[in-house]
Design a protein around this motif. Structure first.
Motif, PDB file in Angstrom:
ATOM      1  N   GLY A 194       0.821  -1.198   0.000  1.00 42.20           N
ATOM      2  CA  GLY A 194       0.000   0.000   0.000  1.00 42.20           C
ATOM      3  C   GLY A 194       0.855   1.248   0.000  1.00 42.20           C
ATOM      4  N   GLU A 195       0.176   2.372   0.010  1.00 39.52           N
ATOM      5  CA  GLU A 195       0.846   3.650  -0.118  1.00 39.52           C
ATOM      6  C   GLU A 195       1.182   4.226   1.253  1.00 39.52           C
ATOM      7  OE1 GLU A 195      -3.236   6.085  -0.801  1.00 39.52           O
ATOM      8  OE2 GLU A 195      -2.256   5.290  -2.585  1.00 39.52           O
ATOM      9  N   ASN A 196       2.319   3.849   1.772  1.00 40.82           N
ATOM     10  CA  ASN A 196       2.737   4.377   3.061  1.00 40.82           C
ATOM     11  C   ASN A 196       3.252   5.798   2.914  1.00 40.82           C
ATOM     12  OD1 ASN A 196       2.143   2.049   4.517  1.00 40.82           O
ATOM     13  ND2 ASN A 196       4.098   1.109   3.986  1.00 40.82           N
ATOM     14  N   ILE A 197       3.058   6.579   3.959  1.00 38.23           N
ATOM     15  CA  ILE A 197       3.581   7.934   3.990  1.00 38.23           C
ATOM     16  C   ILE A 197       4.791   7.906   4.917  1.00 38.23           C
ATOM     17  CG2 ILE A 197       3.065  10.364   4.438  1.00 38.23           C
ATOM     18  CD1 ILE A 197       1.378   9.089   2.210  1.00 38.23           C
ATOM     19  N   TRP A 198       5.972   7.959   4.310  1.00 34.74           N
ATOM     20  CA  TRP A 198       7.219   7.799   5.043  1.00 34.74           C
ATOM     21  C   TRP A 198       7.719   9.128   5.587  1.00 34.74           C
ATOM     22  CZ3 TRP A 198       8.298   2.772   5.660  1.00 34.74           C
ATOM     23  CH2 TRP A 198       7.828   1.871   4.700  1.00 34.74           C
ATOM     24  N   LEU A 199       8.533   9.081   6.636  1.00 34.35           N
ATOM     25  CA  LEU A 199       9.143  10.291   7.173  1.00 34.35           C
ATOM     26  C   LEU A 199      10.398  10.673   6.404  1.00 34.35           C
ATOM     27  CD1 LEU A 199       8.787   9.875  11.063  1.00 34.35           C
ATOM     28  CD2 LEU A 199       7.066  10.437   9.330  1.00 34.35           C
ATOM     29  N   ASP A 200      10.997   9.715   5.712  1.00 37.96           N
ATOM     30  CA  ASP A 200      12.185   9.980   4.901  1.00 37.96           C
ATOM     31  C   ASP A 200      11.779  10.767   3.656  1.00 37.96           C
ATOM     32  OD1 ASP A 200      14.377   9.870   3.136  1.00 37.96           O
ATOM     33  OD2 ASP A 200      15.042   7.961   3.954  1.00 37.96           O
ATOM     34  N   PRO A 201      12.352  11.964   3.454  1.00 37.12           N
ATOM     35  CA  PRO A 201      11.974  12.784   2.294  1.00 37.12           C
ATOM     36  C   PRO A 201      12.309  12.163   0.946  1.00 37.12           C
ATOM     37  CG  PRO A 201      13.883  13.714   3.401  1.00 37.12           C
ATOM     38  CD  PRO A 201      13.364  12.626   4.288  1.00 37.12           C
ATOM     39  N   LYS A 202      13.206  11.157   0.950  1.00 35.42           N
ATOM     40  CA  LYS A 202      13.537  10.496  -0.311  1.00 35.42           C
ATOM     41  C   LYS A 202      12.495   9.441  -0.690  1.00 35.42           C
ATOM     42  CE  LYS A 202      18.533  11.185   0.091  1.00 35.42           C
ATOM     43  NZ  LYS A 202      19.868  10.528   0.186  1.00 35.42           N
ATOM     44  N   LEU A 203      11.748   8.955   0.296  1.00 33.93           N
ATOM     45  CA  LEU A 203      10.717   7.950   0.043  1.00 33.93           C
ATOM     46  C   LEU A 203       9.341   8.577  -0.131  1.00 33.93           C
ATOM     47  CD1 LEU A 203      11.844   5.166   2.553  1.00 33.93           C
ATOM     48  CD2 LEU A 203      12.293   5.320   0.096  1.00 33.93           C
ATOM     49  N   THR A 204       9.054   9.587   0.652  1.00 32.63           N
ATOM     50  CA  THR A 204       7.847  10.406   0.464  1.00 32.63           C
ATOM     51  C   THR A 204       8.312  11.853   0.476  1.00 32.63           C
ATOM     52  OG1 THR A 204       6.369   8.829   1.575  1.00 32.63           O
ATOM     53  CG2 THR A 204       5.615  11.100   1.418  1.00 32.63           C
ATOM     54  N   SER A 205       8.199  12.520  -0.647  1.00 30.94           N
ATOM     55  CA  SER A 205       8.693  13.900  -0.722  1.00 30.94           C
ATOM     56  C   SER A 205       7.940  14.770   0.281  1.00 30.94           C
ATOM     57  CB  SER A 205       8.512  14.461  -2.135  1.00 30.94           C
ATOM     58  OG  SER A 205       7.142  14.732  -2.391  1.00 30.94           O
ATOM     59  N   PRO A 206       8.586  15.798   0.829  1.00 32.03           N
ATOM     60  CA  PRO A 206       7.892  16.697   1.753  1.00 32.03           C
ATOM     61  C   PRO A 206       6.618  17.285   1.151  1.00 32.03           C
ATOM     62  CG  PRO A 206      10.237  17.091   1.856  1.00 32.03           C
ATOM     63  CD  PRO A 206      10.014  16.122   0.721  1.00 32.03           C
ATOM     64  N   TYR A 207       6.622  17.491  -0.180  1.00 35.81           N
ATOM     65  CA  TYR A 207       5.417  18.024  -0.838  1.00 35.81           C
ATOM     66  C   TYR A 207       4.281  17.008  -0.767  1.00 35.81           C
ATOM     67  CZ  TYR A 207       2.271  19.883  -4.375  1.00 35.81           C
ATOM     68  OH  TYR A 207       1.151  20.349  -5.020  1.00 35.81           O
ATOM     69  N   ASN A 208       4.574  15.744  -1.083  1.00 31.64           N
ATOM     70  CA  ASN A 208       3.542  14.707  -1.013  1.00 31.64           C
ATOM     71  C   ASN A 208       3.122  14.435   0.429  1.00 31.64           C
ATOM     72  OD1 ASN A 208       3.397  14.348  -3.766  1.00 31.64           O
ATOM     73  ND2 ASN A 208       4.889  12.692  -3.810  1.00 31.64           N
ATOM     74  N   PHE A 209       4.061  14.574   1.352  1.00 30.00           N
ATOM     75  CA  PHE A 209       3.752  14.447   2.774  1.00 30.00           C
ATOM     76  C   PHE A 209       2.727  15.505   3.171  1.00 30.00           C
ATOM     77  CE2 PHE A 209       4.488  15.474   7.253  1.00 30.00           C
ATOM     78  CZ  PHE A 209       4.589  14.228   7.844  1.00 30.00           C
ATOM     79  N   TYR A 210       2.984  16.736   2.766  1.00 29.77           N
ATOM     80  CA  TYR A 210       2.069  17.852   3.057  1.00 29.77           C
ATOM     81  C   TYR A 210       0.707  17.618   2.408  1.00 29.77           C
ATOM     82  CZ  TYR A 210       0.303  22.690   3.063  1.00 29.77           C
ATOM     83  OH  TYR A 210      -0.458  23.825   3.228  1.00 29.77           O
ATOM     84  N   GLN A 211       0.718  17.172   1.156  1.00 30.49           N
ATOM     85  CA  GLN A 211      -0.525  16.961   0.424  1.00 30.49           C
ATOM     86  C   GLN A 211      -1.377  15.847   1.035  1.00 30.49           C
ATOM     87  OE1 GLN A 211      -1.975  18.675  -2.017  1.00 30.49           O
ATOM     88  NE2 GLN A 211      -0.307  20.151  -1.908  1.00 30.49           N
TER      89      GLN A 211
END
Length: 418
Positions: A228-245
């Motif tokens: 599934g689509e995990n939201i990671w804390l590592d910016p290389k795995l989930t970009s800060p933009y996608n994290f925010y979104q």
């Protein structure tokens, strides 16, 4: 101190707790929260444990982060449908460094020490079996949900995990005076194993407290080994933009629940925010508040400011008219955060369908691209499937902005071949 239980209670941060837990908060308590490095990054499900730890710290308690380097070599069966593949020692070392680095940012800011459970590596199997194993009957272990649900697929290796985690609690009680372990609700069985071990060996009552798991839209938990689509804390795995979104796109129902969990605003402030949100839901006041707090907490205030400014640009109703006037500096800022693909410019023409599927960047096949062609905009303009990109389409000689649907943006950066 009793006020603390009420505080985390109304926030929805208590799933289960041992009898008498509330009473121990009449004094300062030593406690810990464990994190197994079985992946290269923590995710937002782990963030709940971190935030709960911060609440404990803010109320004057002594908190430890336990990095489970040795237990991660075994694998926790809790919440798993099948047995997890064992990770190699070099992977374990790599994951441990990555997770320690992520925990360190919270450790430094909130003064929460990080310790490693390397003491397990020094255990002698015979001595461990005699000194620890004798306190747990087979029936006791079989009655744990993590074992009972997967008895046929559970190996002896994973079966021993709860004993090792129990020993962690015992070790920290003896050496750090930890009388409380906290974690996700899927850890309840492991936590109670440690409580029982300490009680049997020392005649002392210690405690456990768990928080609810963060679940996805399909009801499954956010986890390192689940699909599934995990939201990671590592910016290389989930970009800060996608994290925010991710937070911006929460439903109102989710946002009203998660603002209590993922922010530190008090009860009165949250009540006021919810009231304001309900008056004008389209402004997404709740979602923006959660997105701001979590992005600053996990990344930085500067990162949040950059992303906020990018959002203001990309979701401006007049973006179609202002796009050609965006400076190169602003486009480079956008490039830093949204998904971007570098393309070598060795020709003057590129078919749009070929660009959309390059390295599966936007679409996985031409069939998918053709099916969704009407949902794309190129520099905020619609196009046909036979459209050919030329240099006249480039913004500042390098950039092309692709919008997919209502929310997704991609940047193409054309580099000249040297």
């Amino acid at each position: 101190m009793l006020k603390f239980i009420q505080e985390i209670g109304w926030r929805g941060l208590i799933s289960n707790k041992t009898k008498g837990t509330s009473e121990i908060f009449k004094r300062k308590v030593n406690l810990y929260s464990g994190f197994d490095p079985t992946s290269a990054s923590l995710h937002i499900g782990n963030l709940i444990s971190i935030i709960l730890s911060i609440h404990f710290k803010n109320y004057g308690h002594n908190v430890l982060f336990l990095l489970g380097t040795s237990t991660s070599l075994i694998g926790d069966p809790s919440g798993k449908k099948g047995e997890r593949s064992l990770i190699k020692s070099e992977e374990n070392s790599f994951y441990s460094r990555k997770i320690r680095k992520q925990l360190f940012q919270f450790s430094k800011q909130f003064k929460i020490p990080i310790i490693n459970n390397n003491w397990n590596k020094k255990l002698n199997f015979i001595e461990f079996s005699r000194d620890i194993g004798k306190y747990f009957s087979i029936n006791y272990m079989l009655n744990k949900d993590s074992v009972k649900k997967r008895l046929r697929s559970l190996s002896f290796t994973e079966f021993t995990y709860q004993l090792l985690q129990a020993y962690d609690f015992y070790y920290l009680y003896k050496n750090k005076n930890c009388v409380l372990q906290i974690g996700g609700s899927d850890q309840w069985g492991n936590i109670t194993c440690g409580i029982d071990l300490i009680k049997k060996k020392t005649k002392t009552q210690v405690h456990g407290l768990t928080h609810p798991l963060l679940t996805k839209s399909d009801g499954t938990k956010f986890g390192k080994t689940e699909n599934g689509e995990n939201i990671w804390l590592d910016p290389k795995l989930t970009s800060p933009y996608n994290f925010y979104q991710f937070w911006i796109n929460l439903s109102d129902v989710q946002a009203k629940k998660l603002i209590k969990i993922f922010t530190f605003s008090n009860k009165i402030s949250i009540s006021k925010i919810i009231t304001l949100h309900d008056r004008a839901p389209f402004l997404r006041i709740l979602q923006k508040k959660i997105a701001k707090i979590t992005t600053i907490l996990v990344h930085s205030k500067k990162t949040f400011t950059d992303i906020y400014n990018i959002n203001q640009m990309l979701f401006n109703p007049n973006l179609n008219n202002m796009l050609t006037f965006l400076s190169k500096k602003k486009l480079l800022l956008i490039k830093k955060y949204i998904p971007c693909k570098n393309i070598i410019l060795n020709d003057t023409k590129f078919k749009i369908l070929d660009i959309l599927i390059i390295d599966n960047f936007i679409c996985k096949s031409k069939t998918e691209a053709l099916r969704k062609i009407n949902s794309f905009l190129l520099n905020m303009n619609p196009f046909f499937s036979d459209y050919v990109i030329t240099k006249t389409d480039f913004l500042h000689k390098h950039f092309i902005l692709i919008k997919k649907g209502k929310k997704n943006f991609y940047l193409l950066y054309f580099k000249y071949e040297v």
